[in-house]
Design a protein around this motif. Structure first.
Motif, mmCIF file in Angstrom:
data_model
loop_
_atom_site.group_PDB
_atom_site.id
_atom_site.type_symbol
_atom_site.label_atom_id
_atom_site.label_comp_id
_atom_site.label_asym_id
_atom_site.label_seq_id
_atom_site.Cartn_x
_atom_site.Cartn_y
_atom_site.Cartn_z
ATOM 1 N N VAL B 205 0.859 -1.184 0.000
ATOM 2 C CA VAL B 205 0.000 0.000 0.000
ATOM 3 C C VAL B 205 0.896 1.235 0.000
ATOM 4 O O VAL B 205 1.881 1.302 0.746
ATOM 5 C CB VAL B 205 -0.930 0.026 1.236
ATOM 6 N N VAL B 206 0.572 2.193 -0.861
ATOM 7 C CA VAL B 206 1.285 3.471 -0.892
ATOM 8 C C VAL B 206 0.284 4.566 -0.533
ATOM 9 O O VAL B 206 -0.703 4.749 -1.237
ATOM 10 C CB VAL B 206 1.869 3.764 -2.291
ATOM 11 N N SER B 207 0.507 5.252 0.591
ATOM 12 C CA SER B 207 -0.440 6.273 1.035
ATOM 13 C C SER B 207 0.189 7.654 1.041
ATOM 14 O O SER B 207 1.372 7.802 1.315
ATOM 15 C CB SER B 207 -0.938 5.966 2.455
ATOM 16 N N GLY B 208 -0.650 8.642 0.746
ATOM 17 C CA GLY B 208 -0.193 10.029 0.764
ATOM 18 C C GLY B 208 -0.957 10.843 1.785
ATOM 19 O O GLY B 208 -2.086 10.499 2.152
ATOM 20 N N GLY B 209 -0.323 11.925 2.242
ATOM 21 C CA GLY B 209 -0.954 12.806 3.221
ATOM 22 C C GLY B 209 -0.741 14.262 2.889
ATOM 23 O O GLY B 209 -0.301 14.611 1.789
ATOM 24 N N ARG B 210 -1.034 15.089 3.871
ATOM 25 C CA ARG B 210 -1.016 16.534 3.704
ATOM 26 C C ARG B 210 0.330 17.051 3.199
ATOM 27 O O ARG B 210 0.399 18.066 2.524
ATOM 28 C CB ARG B 210 -1.350 17.193 5.045
ATOM 29 N N GLY B 211 1.410 16.322 3.502
ATOM 30 C CA GLY B 211 2.743 16.734 3.085
ATOM 31 C C GLY B 211 2.900 16.821 1.570
ATOM 32 O O GLY B 211 3.860 17.385 1.067
ATOM 33 N N LEU B 212 1.950 16.240 0.814
ATOM 34 C CA LEU B 212 2.001 16.340 -0.640
ATOM 35 C C LEU B 212 1.735 17.772 -1.093
ATOM 36 O O LEU B 212 2.053 18.137 -2.225
ATOM 37 C CB LEU B 212 0.969 15.399 -1.278
ATOM 38 N N GLY B 213 1.113 18.560 -0.229
ATOM 39 C CA GLY B 213 0.947 19.986 -0.512
ATOM 40 C C GLY B 213 -0.308 20.350 -1.262
ATOM 41 O O GLY B 213 -1.015 21.273 -0.878
ATOM 42 N N GLU B 222 -0.379 7.713 -6.907
ATOM 43 C CA GLU B 222 -1.004 6.798 -7.875
ATOM 44 C C GLU B 222 0.060 6.136 -8.757
ATOM 45 O O GLU B 222 -0.002 4.929 -9.016
ATOM 46 C CB GLU B 222 -1.991 7.570 -8.768
ATOM 47 N N SER B 223 1.034 6.934 -9.198
ATOM 48 C CA SER B 223 2.072 6.392 -10.090
ATOM 49 C C SER B 223 2.936 5.365 -9.371
ATOM 50 O O SER B 223 3.225 4.300 -9.914
ATOM 51 C CB SER B 223 2.988 7.511 -10.601
ATOM 52 N N LEU B 224 3.339 5.691 -8.160
ATOM 53 C CA LEU B 224 4.177 4.760 -7.408
ATOM 54 C C LEU B 224 3.403 3.472 -7.108
ATOM 55 O O LEU B 224 3.947 2.363 -7.223
ATOM 56 C CB LEU B 224 4.666 5.415 -6.106
ATOM 57 N N PRO B 232 -3.348 2.467 -3.767
ATOM 58 C CA PRO B 232 -3.134 3.796 -3.186
ATOM 59 C C PRO B 232 -4.056 4.026 -1.994
ATOM 60 O O PRO B 232 -5.207 3.589 -2.004
ATOM 61 C CB PRO B 232 -3.482 4.751 -4.337
ATOM 62 N N GLY B 233 -3.533 4.694 -0.969
ATOM 63 C CA GLY B 233 -4.333 5.023 0.208
ATOM 64 C C GLY B 233 -4.099 6.471 0.585
ATOM 65 O O GLY B 233 -3.320 7.179 -0.056
ATOM 66 N N ALA B 234 -4.772 6.913 1.652
ATOM 67 C CA ALA B 234 -4.683 8.314 2.031
ATOM 68 C C ALA B 234 -4.885 8.487 3.525
ATOM 69 O O ALA B 234 -5.515 7.654 4.178
ATOM 70 C CB ALA B 234 -5.731 9.130 1.281
ATOM 71 N N SER B 235 -4.344 9.580 4.047
ATOM 72 C CA SER B 235 -4.607 9.934 5.437
ATOM 73 C C SER B 235 -5.946 10.666 5.500
ATOM 74 O O SER B 235 -6.450 11.162 4.495
ATOM 75 C CB SER B 235 -3.511 10.847 5.968
ATOM 76 N N ARG B 236 -6.499 10.754 6.701
ATOM 77 C CA ARG B 236 -7.787 11.424 6.850
ATOM 78 C C ARG B 236 -7.710 12.888 6.422
ATOM 79 O O ARG B 236 -8.668 13.434 5.861
ATOM 80 C CB ARG B 236 -8.236 11.332 8.310
ATOM 81 N N LYS B 281 3.481 -5.320 7.976
ATOM 82 C CA LYS B 281 4.687 -6.082 8.293
ATOM 83 C C LYS B 281 5.925 -5.174 8.253
ATOM 84 O O LYS B 281 6.746 -5.191 9.155
ATOM 85 C CB LYS B 281 4.837 -7.246 7.291
ATOM 86 N N THR B 282 6.029 -4.378 7.187
ATOM 87 C CA THR B 282 7.165 -3.459 7.053
ATOM 88 C C THR B 282 6.631 -2.076 6.682
ATOM 89 O O THR B 282 5.757 -1.967 5.822
ATOM 90 C CB THR B 282 8.126 -3.942 5.943
ATOM 91 N N ILE B 283 7.177 -1.038 7.322
ATOM 92 C CA ILE B 283 6.681 0.321 7.072
ATOM 93 C C ILE B 283 7.838 1.210 6.611
ATOM 94 O O ILE B 283 8.898 1.246 7.242
ATOM 95 C CB ILE B 283 6.033 0.912 8.348
ATOM 96 N N ILE B 284 7.608 1.894 5.488
ATOM 97 C CA ILE B 284 8.578 2.867 4.984
ATOM 98 C C ILE B 284 7.900 4.243 5.058
ATOM 99 O O ILE B 284 6.765 4.390 4.599
ATOM 100 C CB ILE B 284 8.969 2.566 3.519
ATOM 101 N N ALA B 285 8.577 5.224 5.661
ATOM 102 C CA ALA B 285 7.966 6.546 5.791
ATOM 103 C C ALA B 285 8.882 7.609 5.203
ATOM 104 O O ALA B 285 10.102 7.555 5.371
ATOM 105 C CB ALA B 285 7.694 6.856 7.259
ATOM 106 N N ILE B 286 8.266 8.550 4.493
ATOM 107 C CA ILE B 286 9.008 9.703 3.975
ATOM 108 C C ILE B 286 8.309 10.947 4.497
ATOM 109 O O ILE B 286 7.103 11.136 4.241
ATOM 110 C CB ILE B 286 9.003 9.738 2.422
ATOM 111 N N ASN B 287 9.030 11.775 5.255
ATOM 112 C CA ASN B 287 8.436 12.984 5.804
ATOM 113 C C ASN B 287 9.540 13.975 6.114
ATOM 114 O O ASN B 287 10.627 13.581 6.517
ATOM 115 C CB ASN B 287 7.644 12.646 7.077
ATOM 116 N N LYS B 288 9.236 15.263 5.893
ATOM 117 C CA LYS B 288 10.330 16.227 6.098
ATOM 118 C C LYS B 288 10.523 16.605 7.565
ATOM 119 O O LYS B 288 11.555 17.148 7.928
ATOM 120 C CB LYS B 288 10.129 17.477 5.230
ATOM 121 N N ASP B 289 9.531 16.280 8.390
ATOM 122 C CA ASP B 289 9.640 16.610 9.817
ATOM 123 C C ASP B 289 10.230 15.432 10.586
ATOM 124 O O ASP B 289 9.600 14.384 10.725
ATOM 125 C CB ASP B 289 8.251 16.958 10.355
#
Lengths: 259, 321
Positions: B205-213, B222-224, B232-236, B281-289
């Motif tokens: 699952v690849v999810s996006g959040g507010r950090g996408l701007g 969607e592409s990834l 594809p998933g999303a944060s609230r 099982k495995t979590i990968i996170a990308i965030n600037k904070d």
């Protein structure tokens, strides 16, 4: 058209809160704000009343200590008035007890349509809308992603696992709305000023004819056996991106055999 | 020791039983020697699969003829109970349909519901476990009345398991006159064709959040997802902002996912989100904070800008073919 909207005033979700160790319920000692989930119902109600050529939007809320901060936000958006149920006997009420109170308060506003969010952001049981509908003997449509009112009925697109259903339901009825169903407006300065003088009818459960034994702790019918800490996940590898962090992700996905 | 009979609300699409139903059957079989299903539809369509997963009987309403399922099924269950049926518990999935049934039934029986259950145990009676505060604490709750206990169970809490049983016996479950509360009618059903796997069944699952701007940037997600054969998933936050539909939402109030790999891009990791994905099982996170709570659950955390890292990642993956 008269629309009643259930709104919850909750602790700021940015501050996750805690359980009161003496009662194992959420602490309610902080200032409450309007649950963002409920702003969609308020906006939808305002738009439907506009489309109907007039009417009235009444907010329905239950909160401790006569809290009105969140209600003022929704009144500033344009709702006409509010009914607030505040009563010490309500402490510890579960979703069913809450629904009994809200249903009795809603009935006082004699609405054509009742709107609610699908679930609150702090308790998220997600059962209250249907419990209210059943208590009031009303038909209902949950998880609406769009609503139209025409000829004494609502036409709703209802979210399903695979897509959506078109559902028709005669008024009066209850509809629960998902987030994103409409874009909630920001209160204007004029709205904020006007909200200060809009009527908030504060009622007790005695005013609603509800027996204290059927709500609060006594009415719950369930007990908390224990509260335990969940297992913690092991800390992972954290790296700062210097322009090449994507390569580490590729390598990691490779190790995991995703690519 | 076995508790009494447990009823499981069965849900199905075109005759295929929902995974949440099979998951609940597996747990119910551990707790009780007799597990039966209730089903709003033609029981013959699901009797074989339900039986293979341990249900001895399926109480089916027959075709709902356009009735909205929630009030009809709840009415039928309540009528059966007042007619003498005595399940100790009724398990409903935390689904669009399951929540309607539980809410309506709760009022009919004047019994509360224990919600968001991720585990059920027998400790002199059924005890439900509910995660709170993003899953950092677990609350164990039991009913104090002798009415049937209504539990709303989160998907992915249990593993479905076949028992090798024969087809469940089909019994008729009559829908009583519902009066005005049964007046809603389904006039049309639409299936939204989505490419790739379903969010709650996907291995990745690849999810996006507010950090996408901005909403247009969800295309990166969607592409990834397409590249990885992921959902594809999303944060609230971005569902509330109207960027993507509610059906994309991962979290406490959305879908619970447990994929092999979960990639969170531009998601800070509010408790509301964590409870829906921390079982991955495995979590990968990308965030600037660097202080973002999502890094607390990440196996690989990248402190960086999603607008730089995601395009680079896509390019590298495309280069591999």
């Amino acid at each position: 058209m008269k629309v009643a909207v259930c709104v919850k005033q909750i602790p700021d979700p940015a501050d996750p809160g805690a359980l009161d160790p003496s009662t194992n319920t959420l602490k309610r000692d902080v200032k409450l704000i309007l649950d963002e989930s409920d702003s969609y119902g308020v906006e939808m109600a305002l738009q439907l009343v506009d489309a109907a050529g007039g009417g009235e939007v009444t907010l329905i809320s239950m909160a401790p200590n006569n809290e009105v901060n969140g209600l003022r936000t929704a009144l500033a958006m344009g709702a006409d008035k509010a009914i607030l149920v505040s009563d010490d006997a309500l402490a510890g009420s579960d979703a069913l007890g809450t629904s009994k109170v809200l249903a009795a308060a809603i009935a006082r506003s004699e609405p054509d349509l009742v709107l609610a969010a699908t679930e609150s952001s702090d308790g998220y049981t997600g059962t209250v809308p249907e419990q209210i509908a059943e208590l009031m003997g009303l038909p209902s449509v949950t998880f609406a992603k769009s609503i139209e009112v025409a000829d004494g009925a609502v036409k709703v697109q209802r979210q399903t696992e695979e897509g959506y259903d078109d559902v028709e339901c005669p008024l009066p009825c209850l509809v629960s709305v998902t987030a994103g169903v409409v874009e909630p407006r920001y209160p204007s300065f004029k709205g904020i000023m006007a909200a200060k003088s809009k009527p908030v009818d504060e009622v007790s459960i005695a005013d609603l004819g509800i027996d204290a034994g059927s709500v609060g702790w006594a009415g719950g019918g369930q007990e908390i056996v224990s509260v335990i800490d969940a297992p913690v996940r092991d800390a992972g590898e954290i790296i700062e991106d210097e322009g090449e962090a994507y390569e580490r992700i590729v390598a990691f996905l490779d190790e995991l055999k995703v690519i | 020791m076995s508790v009494g009979t447990i009823w499981v609300l069965a849900e199905a699409t075109d005759g295929t039983v929902a995974s949440i139903t099979l998951e609940m059957l597996a747990k119910a079989r551990e707790l009780s020697d007799n597990v039966e299903c209730v089903f709003g539809g033609d029981g013959a369509l699901v009797a074989t699969e339900l039986g293979a997963h341990g249900a001895s009987a399926v109480h089916a309403t027959g075709d709902l003829a356009g009735k909205l399922p929630g009030p009809a099924i709840a009415g039928a269950i309540a009528a059966a109970i007042s007619g003498g049926a005595a399940p100790v518990a009724i398990l409903c999935g935390t689904t669009y349909g399951g929540r309607d049934v539980a809410g309506r039934l709760s009022v009919k029986l004047d019994a509360s519901v224990i919600t968001n259950i991720v585990d059920l145990t027998n400790d002199g009676g059924l005890v439900g476990t509910e995660p709170v505060f993003g899953g950092s604490q677990l609350v164990n709750t039991r009913f104090t009345s002798d009415k049937p206990g209504i539990f709303l169970v989160r998907p992915k809490s249990f593993e479905a398991a076949e028992t090798g049983g024969g087809a469940a016996t089909v019994a008729a479950l009559a829908i009583p006159d519902l009066g005005p509360s049964g007046a809603a009618r389904v006039t049309n059903s639409f299936v939204e064709q989505s490419e790739g796997p379903k969010l709650d069944e996907a291995a990745v699952v690849v999810s996006g959040g507010r950090g996408l701007g901005e909403s247009e940037k969800f295309e990166l997600i969607e592409s990834l997802a397409a590249k990885l054969g992921a959902a594809p998933g999303a944060s609230r936050a971005i569902v509330d902002a109207g960027w993507v539909p509610y059906s994309y939402q991962v979290g406490q109030t959305g879908k619970v996912v447990k994929p092999d790999v979960y990639i969170a891009a531009g998601i800070s990791g509010a408790t509301q989100h964590l409870v829906g994905m921390k079982g991955s099982k495995t979590i990968i996170a990308i965030n600037k904070d660097s202080e973002a709570p999502i890094f607390g659950v990440a196996d690989l955390g990248i402190i960086g800008d999603v607008h730089k890292v995601l395009p680079q990642l896509l390019e590298a993956l495309n280069a591999r073919g």
